[in-house]
Design a protein around this motif. Structure first.
Motif, PDB file in Angstrom:
ATOM      1  N   LYS A 131      23.704  20.517  43.418  1.00  0.00           N
ATOM      2  CA  LYS A 131      24.418  19.720  43.853  1.00  0.00           C
ATOM      3  C   LYS A 131      24.218  18.471  43.168  1.00  0.00           C
ATOM      4  N   ASP A 132      25.589  18.057  43.835  1.00  0.00           N
ATOM      5  CA  ASP A 132      25.345  16.556  42.726  1.00  0.00           C
ATOM      6  C   ASP A 132      25.199  15.109  44.324  1.00  0.00           C
ATOM      7  N   ALA A 133      25.596  15.922  45.364  1.00  0.00           N
ATOM      8  CA  ALA A 133      24.566  14.350  46.571  1.00  0.00           C
ATOM      9  C   ALA A 133      23.839  15.031  47.492  1.00  0.00           C
ATOM     10  N   PHE A 134      23.205  14.568  47.677  1.00  0.00           N
ATOM     11  CA  PHE A 134      22.337  15.214  48.918  1.00  0.00           C
ATOM     12  C   PHE A 134      22.118  14.127  50.262  1.00  0.00           C
ATOM     13  N   SER A 135      21.107  14.754  50.705  1.00  0.00           N
ATOM     14  CA  SER A 135      21.321  14.633  52.695  1.00  0.00           C
ATOM     15  C   SER A 135      20.528  12.948  52.750  1.00  0.00           C
ATOM     16  N   LYS A 136      20.607  11.473  52.953  1.00  0.00           N
ATOM     17  CA  LYS A 136      20.258  10.344  52.853  1.00  0.00           C
ATOM     18  C   LYS A 136      19.402  10.281  51.356  1.00  0.00           C
ATOM     19  N   GLN A 137      20.515  10.343  50.678  1.00  0.00           N
ATOM     20  CA  GLN A 137      20.300  10.142  49.777  1.00  0.00           C
ATOM     21  C   GLN A 137      20.200   8.999  48.991  1.00  0.00           C
ATOM     22  N   ARG A 138      20.847   7.455  49.241  1.00  0.00           N
ATOM     23  CA  ARG A 138      20.756   6.066  48.733  1.00  0.00           C
ATOM     24  C   ARG A 138      19.375   6.226  49.052  1.00  0.00           C
ATOM     25  N   LEU A 139      19.256   6.425  50.905  1.00  0.00           N
ATOM     26  CA  LEU A 139      17.670   6.301  51.864  1.00  0.00           C
ATOM     27  C   LEU A 139      16.148   6.978  50.943  1.00  0.00           C
ATOM     28  N   PHE A 140      16.214   8.001  50.619  1.00  0.00           N
ATOM     29  CA  PHE A 140      15.184   8.861  49.335  1.00  0.00           C
ATOM     30  C   PHE A 140      15.585   8.488  48.166  1.00  0.00           C
ATOM     31  N   GLU A 141      16.608   7.464  47.395  1.00  0.00           N
ATOM     32  CA  GLU A 141      16.233   6.721  46.262  1.00  0.00           C
ATOM     33  C   GLU A 141      15.973   5.687  46.460  1.00  0.00           C
ATOM     34  N   ALA A 142      16.219   5.031  47.219  1.00  0.00           N
ATOM     35  CA  ALA A 142      15.453   3.385  47.014  1.00  0.00           C
ATOM     36  C   ALA A 142      14.323   3.575  47.366  1.00  0.00           C
ATOM     37  N   ALA A 143      13.975   4.277  48.814  1.00  0.00           N
ATOM     38  CA  ALA A 143      12.429   4.886  48.206  1.00  0.00           C
ATOM     39  C   ALA A 143      11.675   5.130  47.314  1.00  0.00           C
ATOM     40  N   TRP A 144      12.150   5.864  46.686  1.00  0.00           N
ATOM     41  CA  TRP A 144      11.750   6.509  45.484  1.00  0.00           C
ATOM     42  C   TRP A 144      11.437   5.214  43.965  1.00  0.00           C
ATOM     43  N   GLN A 145      12.420   4.278  44.124  1.00  0.00           N
ATOM     44  CA  GLN A 145      12.126   3.795  43.525  1.00  0.00           C
ATOM     45  C   GLN A 145      11.503   2.477  43.551  1.00  0.00           C
ATOM     46  N   GLU A 146      11.003   2.313  44.751  1.00  0.00           N
ATOM     47  CA  GLU A 146      10.229   1.397  45.780  1.00  0.00           C
ATOM     48  C   GLU A 146       9.135   1.807  45.653  1.00  0.00           C
ATOM     49  N   LEU A 147       8.406   3.565  45.950  1.00  0.00           N
ATOM     50  CA  LEU A 147       7.103   4.450  46.003  1.00  0.00           C
ATOM     51  C   LEU A 147       6.748   4.617  44.458  1.00  0.00           C
ATOM     52  N   TYR A 148       7.575   5.191  44.268  1.00  0.00           N
ATOM     53  CA  TYR A 148       6.809   6.053  43.190  1.00  0.00           C
ATOM     54  C   TYR A 148       7.967   5.886  41.627  1.00  0.00           C
ATOM     55  N   PRO A 149       8.173   4.933  41.389  1.00  0.00           N
ATOM     56  CA  PRO A 149       8.927   4.676  40.183  1.00  0.00           C
ATOM     57  C   PRO A 149       8.512   5.055  38.855  1.00  0.00           C
ATOM     58  N   GLY A 150       9.095   6.059  38.158  1.00  0.00           N
ATOM     59  CA  GLY A 150       9.734   6.798  37.065  1.00  0.00           C
ATOM     60  C   GLY A 150       8.577   7.835  37.490  1.00  0.00           C
ATOM     61  N   LEU A 151       8.175   8.488  39.017  1.00  0.00           N
ATOM     62  CA  LEU A 151       7.814   9.575  38.986  1.00  0.00           C
ATOM     63  C   LEU A 151       8.749  10.834  39.452  1.00  0.00           C
ATOM     64  N   ILE A 152       9.251  11.031  39.900  1.00  0.00           N
ATOM     65  CA  ILE A 152      10.693  11.704  40.457  1.00  0.00           C
ATOM     66  C   ILE A 152      12.074  11.655  39.420  1.00  0.00           C
ATOM     67  N   GLU A 153      12.471  12.598  38.792  1.00  0.00           N
ATOM     68  CA  GLU A 153      13.437  12.418  37.512  1.00  0.00           C
ATOM     69  C   GLU A 153      14.006  13.315  38.854  1.00  0.00           C
TER      70      GLU A 153
END
Ligand code: FAD
Length: 392
Positions: A189-211
């Motif tokens: 998919k090109d979009a997913f549920s709560k995407q902006r919330l997840f992506e903001a949290a990933w940047q804050e908590l797991y920078p560079g870990l999730i691609e």
């Protein structure tokens, strides 16, 4: 004779429906058919993967269904004309109305190379139980610096935010136990549920870990090679140390056998009564249905079960069913003590379950950690409350 309602499947949908039917009308004979001795719940199973929770906390026995006839069997056929269900021991059970709540079937024919045998080395963990433990143990055994690959299917599928909650909690585990490791999400998919919330949290908590690799960047997995644990996409291939393949899905097998699933693999229903559009006197609820705007969740399954029970209880007494309003809330944990949510209200419109405009929403994008902490606590409270209500 007393009208008899038979419910197939003792998950969040079926067990809720059987209970609600009995509460609405004590004189109804209610039968629940379920082959397993205990139910292993998917919500919070992602925390088990990350070593934050025991599988025992996910497991619920069927001991508390006293006023319901519980038959520990699998339904293998439905004769809609004669109104009877065939069990795997050959016994036939008659019904006045039938409720099918079989959940999902994983499509082992949809992704070349990914069959039941492949799932023994590259777990889906999309039905909780031994698959959850296999993925947990593979993560625990992986050396630091390893690559975890998670493949997420196209819509519709069970639990739209589930793959991203899973990615978050695996990332939490890697960050705290194997910090040189990496997690790649290959997405159809090109979009997913709560995407902006997840992506903001990933940047804050797991920078560079999730691609995250979306569809348009070649994220769709087209083939699996279990021998080398390789996931092939349109743009190249990824070799994984641990691979979690969440394959496409469809309604549980018995829905196909009963003739209530259409060419999409899912079950079209009347949104007021949950009666099948393909077979009379058979109702379908939970993940198996085409729910319109309603996502496939345990919260949804429970809400649909109650609406369906009210309709069935009215119909067997030849009363008019009322128009339902249904609610869903999906919580996701991004880390321990960090929860986010999405909520919606739904009602029948144009033959489908449609969202009531302006009634739902997600957690705020900008919020202090106290808000995330509260939502994590709400998630736990929700799970405790719903499992107590459904399984006793
Ligand atoms: P199921 O729960 O799968 O139940 C189906 C039952 O039917 C099973 O017990 C099965 O044994 C039985 N059955 C199947 N075929 C037959 C047959 N032929 N005869 C008799 N019995 C049969 N939802 C949320 O709301 N919140 C969450 O936080 C959440 N997190 C999730 C996380 C993950 C990782 C996953 C995978 C899912 C999550 N979900 C969550 C989604 C939720 O688990 C499902 O939406 C829910 O289980 C659907 O309920 P169901 O009753 O339709 O199906």
């Amino acid at each position: 004779a007393r009208p008899g309602v038979v419910v197939v499947g003792g998950g969040f949908a079926g067990a809720s429906c059987a209970r609600a039917l009995k509460q609405l009308d004590r004189d109804l004979a209610v039968t629940l058919i379920e082959p397993e001795a205990a139910y292993v719940a998917c919500p919070f199973s992602n925390a088990v993967l990350a070593g934050l929770r025991d599988i025992e906390a996910q497991t619920f026995s069927y001991d508390q269904f006293d006023d319901i006839e519980f038959i520990r069997r699998r339904a293998v056929a439905v004769d809609a004309e004669r109104r009877r269900v065939r069990l795997d021991d050959g016994e036939d059970i008659d019904y006045t109305r039938l409720v099918l709540a079989p959940g999902i079937e994983l499509r082992f024919d949809a992704l070349p190379g990914y069959d039941e045998a492949a799932a023994e080395s590259m777990p889906h963990a999309w039905k909780a139980g031994s698959q959850t433990l296999m993925l947990r143990d593979q993560l625990a055994a992986m050396p630091d610096g390893g690559v975890v690959v998670l493949s997420a299917p196209a819509n519709p599928f069970r639990c739209p935010p589930g793959p991203y909650e899973r990615a978050s909690l695996i990332a939490h585990y890697l960050k705290t136990s194997k910090p040189r490791s990496k997690l790649i999400i290959l997405d159809a998919k090109d979009a997913f549920s709560k995407q902006r919330l997840f992506e903001a949290a990933w940047q804050e908590l797991y920078p560079g870990l999730i691609e995250w690799v979306p569809l348009s960047s070649g994220g769709r997995v087209t083939e699996i090679d279990p021998a080398t644990r390789t996931l092939v996409t349109e743009f190249g291939s990824h070799r994984a140390d641990v691979a979690n393949v969440i394959p496409p899905q469809r309604a549980g097998r018995i829905a196909q056998l009963a003739g209530v699933a259409d060419q999409t693999g899912w079950c079209p229903i009347d949104p007021v009564t949950f009666e099948s559009r393909l077979q009379p006197e058979i109702h379908v609820i939970g993940d198996a249905v085409i729910g319109g705007a309603m996502p496939k969740s345990a919260f949804t399954a429970n809400a649909q079960a109650k609406a369906c029970a009210a309709a069935v209880a009215a119909l067997v007494r030849e009363r008019q069913p009322a128009q339902p309003k249904l609610i869903n809330t999906c919580y996701s944990l991004v880390a321990p003590g960090y929860g986010i949510s999405i909520a919606g209200v739904y009602q029948p419109r144009d033959g489908l379950l449609a969202e009531v405009e302006g009634a739902g929403g997600t957690s705020p994008l900008e919020a202090p950690s106290s808000v995330r902490e509260l939502e994590a606590a709400y998630a736990e409270d929700w799970f405790r409350t719903i499992t107590r209500e459904v399984f006793g």
